[in-house]
Design a protein around this motif. Sequence first.
Motif, PDB file in Angstrom:
ATOM      1  N   PHE A  44       0.730  -1.069   0.053  1.00 10.14           N
ATOM      2  CA  PHE A  44      -0.008   0.017   0.105  1.00 10.14           C
ATOM      3  C   PHE A  44       0.829   1.220   0.041  1.00 10.14           C
ATOM      4  O   PHE A  44       0.310   2.228   0.167  1.00 10.14           O
ATOM      5  CB  PHE A  44      -0.893  -0.085   1.175  1.00 10.14           C
ATOM      6  N   GLY A  45       2.224   1.372  -0.386  1.00  6.39           N
ATOM      7  CA  GLY A  45       3.193   2.213  -0.217  1.00  6.39           C
ATOM      8  C   GLY A  45       3.791   2.726  -1.797  1.00  6.39           C
ATOM      9  O   GLY A  45       3.046   2.593  -2.786  1.00  6.39           O
ATOM     10  N   HIS A  46       5.103   2.090  -1.776  1.00 10.00           N
ATOM     11  CA  HIS A  46       5.807   2.160  -2.745  1.00 10.00           C
ATOM     12  C   HIS A  46       6.071   0.898  -3.345  1.00 10.00           C
ATOM     13  O   HIS A  46       7.310   0.365  -3.594  1.00 10.00           O
ATOM     14  CB  HIS A  46       7.290   2.822  -2.512  1.00 10.00           C
ATOM     15  N   PHE A  47       4.992   0.385  -3.661  1.00 11.20           N
ATOM     16  CA  PHE A  47       4.987  -1.219  -4.116  1.00 11.20           C
ATOM     17  C   PHE A  47       5.713  -1.436  -5.481  1.00 11.20           C
ATOM     18  O   PHE A  47       5.669  -0.775  -6.251  1.00 11.20           O
ATOM     19  CB  PHE A  47       3.698  -1.816  -4.341  1.00 11.20           C
ATOM     20  N   ASP A  48       6.823  -2.425  -5.413  1.00 13.24           N
ATOM     21  CA  ASP A  48       7.524  -2.551  -6.862  1.00 13.24           C
ATOM     22  C   ASP A  48       7.483  -4.112  -7.069  1.00 13.24           C
ATOM     23  O   ASP A  48       7.701  -4.955  -6.397  1.00 13.24           O
ATOM     24  CB  ASP A  48       9.130  -2.256  -6.413  1.00 13.24           C
ATOM     25  N   ALA A  49       6.785  -4.494  -8.021  1.00  7.33           N
ATOM     26  CA  ALA A  49       6.496  -5.992  -8.370  1.00  7.33           C
ATOM     27  C   ALA A  49       7.504  -6.524  -9.042  1.00  7.33           C
ATOM     28  O   ALA A  49       7.307  -7.725  -9.224  1.00  7.33           O
ATOM     29  CB  ALA A  49       4.929  -5.804  -9.147  1.00  7.33           C
ATOM     30  N   SER A  50       8.593  -6.041  -9.268  1.00  4.17           N
ATOM     31  CA  SER A  50       9.333  -6.632 -10.229  1.00  4.17           C
ATOM     32  C   SER A  50      10.230  -7.736  -9.438  1.00  4.17           C
ATOM     33  O   SER A  50      10.498  -8.856 -10.329  1.00  4.17           O
ATOM     34  CB  SER A  50      10.698  -5.599 -10.428  1.00  4.17           C
ATOM     35  N   LEU A  51      10.087  -7.828  -8.377  1.00  4.76           N
ATOM     36  CA  LEU A  51      10.750  -9.004  -7.641  1.00  4.76           C
ATOM     37  C   LEU A  51       9.868 -10.151  -7.675  1.00  4.76           C
ATOM     38  O   LEU A  51      10.101 -11.553  -7.780  1.00  4.76           O
ATOM     39  CB  LEU A  51      11.123  -8.850  -6.138  1.00  4.76           C
ATOM     40  N   GLY A  52       8.562 -10.085  -7.932  1.00  5.91           N
ATOM     41  CA  GLY A  52       7.423 -11.136  -8.306  1.00  5.91           C
ATOM     42  C   GLY A  52       7.911 -11.830  -9.513  1.00  5.91           C
ATOM     43  O   GLY A  52       7.917 -13.011  -9.655  1.00  5.91           O
ATOM     44  N   PHE A  53       8.439 -10.904 -10.631  1.00  8.63           N
ATOM     45  CA  PHE A  53       8.710 -11.391 -12.001  1.00  8.63           C
ATOM     46  C   PHE A  53      10.222 -12.359 -11.849  1.00  8.63           C
ATOM     47  O   PHE A  53      10.398 -13.380 -12.217  1.00  8.63           O
ATOM     48  CB  PHE A  53       9.002 -10.417 -13.000  1.00  8.63           C
ATOM     49  N   VAL A  54      11.051 -11.780 -10.851  1.00 10.89           N
ATOM     50  CA  VAL A  54      12.302 -12.678 -10.720  1.00 10.89           C
ATOM     51  C   VAL A  54      11.677 -13.986 -10.061  1.00 10.89           C
ATOM     52  O   VAL A  54      12.384 -15.053 -10.308  1.00 10.89           O
ATOM     53  CB  VAL A  54      12.981 -11.901  -9.593  1.00 10.89           C
ATOM     54  N   MET A  55      10.854 -13.948  -8.943  1.00 10.35           N
ATOM     55  CA  MET A  55      10.789 -15.314  -8.252  1.00 10.35           C
ATOM     56  C   MET A  55       9.947 -16.200  -9.423  1.00 10.35           C
ATOM     57  O   MET A  55      10.005 -17.301  -9.503  1.00 10.35           O
ATOM     58  CB  MET A  55       9.534 -14.964  -7.344  1.00 10.35           C
ATOM     59  N   ALA A  56       9.167 -15.699 -10.033  1.00  8.94           N
ATOM     60  CA  ALA A  56       8.095 -16.405 -11.214  1.00  8.94           C
ATOM     61  C   ALA A  56       9.275 -17.171 -12.221  1.00  8.94           C
ATOM     62  O   ALA A  56       8.930 -18.084 -12.465  1.00  8.94           O
ATOM     63  CB  ALA A  56       7.289 -15.456 -11.871  1.00  8.94           C
ATOM     64  N   GLY A  57      10.113 -16.254 -12.448  1.00  6.29           N
ATOM     65  CA  GLY A  57      11.240 -16.577 -13.444  1.00  6.29           C
ATOM     66  C   GLY A  57      12.137 -17.794 -12.851  1.00  6.29           C
ATOM     67  O   GLY A  57      12.347 -18.921 -13.474  1.00  6.29           O
ATOM     68  N   ALA A  58      12.292 -17.598 -11.843  1.00  5.74           N
ATOM     69  CA  ALA A  58      13.069 -18.607 -10.966  1.00  5.74           C
ATOM     70  C   ALA A  58      12.200 -19.965 -10.872  1.00  5.74           C
ATOM     71  O   ALA A  58      12.874 -20.927 -11.026  1.00  5.74           O
ATOM     72  CB  ALA A  58      13.355 -18.241  -9.401  1.00  5.74           C
ATOM     73  N   LEU A  59      10.952 -19.734 -10.320  1.00  9.19           N
ATOM     74  CA  LEU A  59      10.042 -20.960 -10.347  1.00  9.19           C
ATOM     75  C   LEU A  59      10.220 -21.650 -11.754  1.00  9.19           C
ATOM     76  O   LEU A  59       9.823 -22.970 -11.711  1.00  9.19           O
ATOM     77  CB  LEU A  59       8.667 -20.419 -10.127  1.00  9.19           C
ATOM     78  N   MET A  60       9.978 -21.085 -12.859  1.00 11.18           N
ATOM     79  CA  MET A  60       9.745 -21.696 -14.122  1.00 11.18           C
ATOM     80  C   MET A  60      11.104 -22.329 -14.555  1.00 11.18           C
ATOM     81  O   MET A  60      10.963 -23.426 -15.132  1.00 11.18           O
ATOM     82  CB  MET A  60       9.549 -20.280 -15.345  1.00 11.18           C
ATOM     83  N   VAL A  61      12.271 -21.729 -14.229  1.00 11.63           N
ATOM     84  CA  VAL A  61      13.412 -22.638 -14.551  1.00 11.63           C
ATOM     85  C   VAL A  61      13.385 -23.840 -13.318  1.00 11.63           C
ATOM     86  O   VAL A  61      13.689 -24.763 -13.899  1.00 11.63           O
ATOM     87  CB  VAL A  61      14.547 -21.721 -14.241  1.00 11.63           C
ATOM     88  N   PHE A  62      13.017 -23.650 -12.373  1.00  8.90           N
ATOM     89  CA  PHE A  62      13.125 -24.766 -11.444  1.00  8.90           C
ATOM     90  C   PHE A  62      12.403 -25.854 -11.712  1.00  8.90           C
ATOM     91  O   PHE A  62      12.417 -27.102 -11.881  1.00  8.90           O
ATOM     92  CB  PHE A  62      13.107 -24.543  -9.864  1.00  8.90           C
ATOM     93  N   ILE A  63      11.200 -25.641 -12.137  1.00  6.62           N
ATOM     94  CA  ILE A  63       9.920 -26.515 -12.513  1.00  6.62           C
ATOM     95  C   ILE A  63      10.499 -27.246 -13.719  1.00  6.62           C
ATOM     96  O   ILE A  63      10.143 -28.469 -13.637  1.00  6.62           O
ATOM     97  CB  ILE A  63       8.528 -25.847 -12.562  1.00  6.62           C
ATOM     98  N   SER A  64      10.908 -26.406 -14.723  1.00 13.75           N
ATOM     99  CA  SER A  64      11.417 -26.950 -16.012  1.00 13.75           C
ATOM    100  C   SER A  64      12.600 -28.169 -15.610  1.00 13.75           C
ATOM    101  O   SER A  64      12.451 -29.345 -16.216  1.00 13.75           O
ATOM    102  CB  SER A  64      11.920 -26.156 -16.867  1.00 13.75           C
ATOM    103  N   ALA A  65      13.449 -27.480 -14.735  1.00  9.96           N
ATOM    104  CA  ALA A  65      14.601 -28.539 -14.704  1.00  9.96           C
ATOM    105  C   ALA A  65      14.121 -30.049 -13.772  1.00  9.96           C
ATOM    106  O   ALA A  65      14.537 -30.807 -14.088  1.00  9.96           O
ATOM    107  CB  ALA A  65      15.613 -27.483 -13.738  1.00  9.96           C
TER     108      ALA A  65
END
Length: 148
Positions: A44-65
């Motif tokens: 509810f302040g200076h929200f920055d969603a970019s780390l959510g994309f980092v986490m989603a990218g990491a999950l995609m790499v892990f799930i694929s591997a």
Amino acid sequence: MTSKTGKSIVTNVSAFVCGLIFAIGLTVSQMVNPDKVLNFLDLFGHFDASLGFVMAGALMVFISAYLLVIKRMEKPIFASNFDLPKSSSLDSRLIIGSAIFGIGWGLSGICPGPAVANIIGANDKILAFILMMLVGMIIAQKANKNSQ
């Protein structure tokens, strides 16, 4: 060729390279920056969603591997067997530990992995966090011994 601990040099070099890749990834994605993490948690302040994309990218790499490689392996490359948890139950220790971890992460914006990756910067906040993390690990270890 083996080291004093009995692990092969290849195993140790592999662990080092994996840790280095992890540290570089944390640094490039700015997950080592406490302010970036706190802004991700500040809905509810200076929200920055970019780390959510980092986490989603990491999950995609892990799930694929996992699906393409790890799940099909009978044993790990550098160990005799997979070291998986024996219990899958949610007990009070897990819930309390998770809550303490989440509170610490939310207050400081620092997580253990990024803190270790960030240690080279010799930032007072990071060094204090690592010291307190080690103190917490010692206390948890002693509490574990007392409960057994």
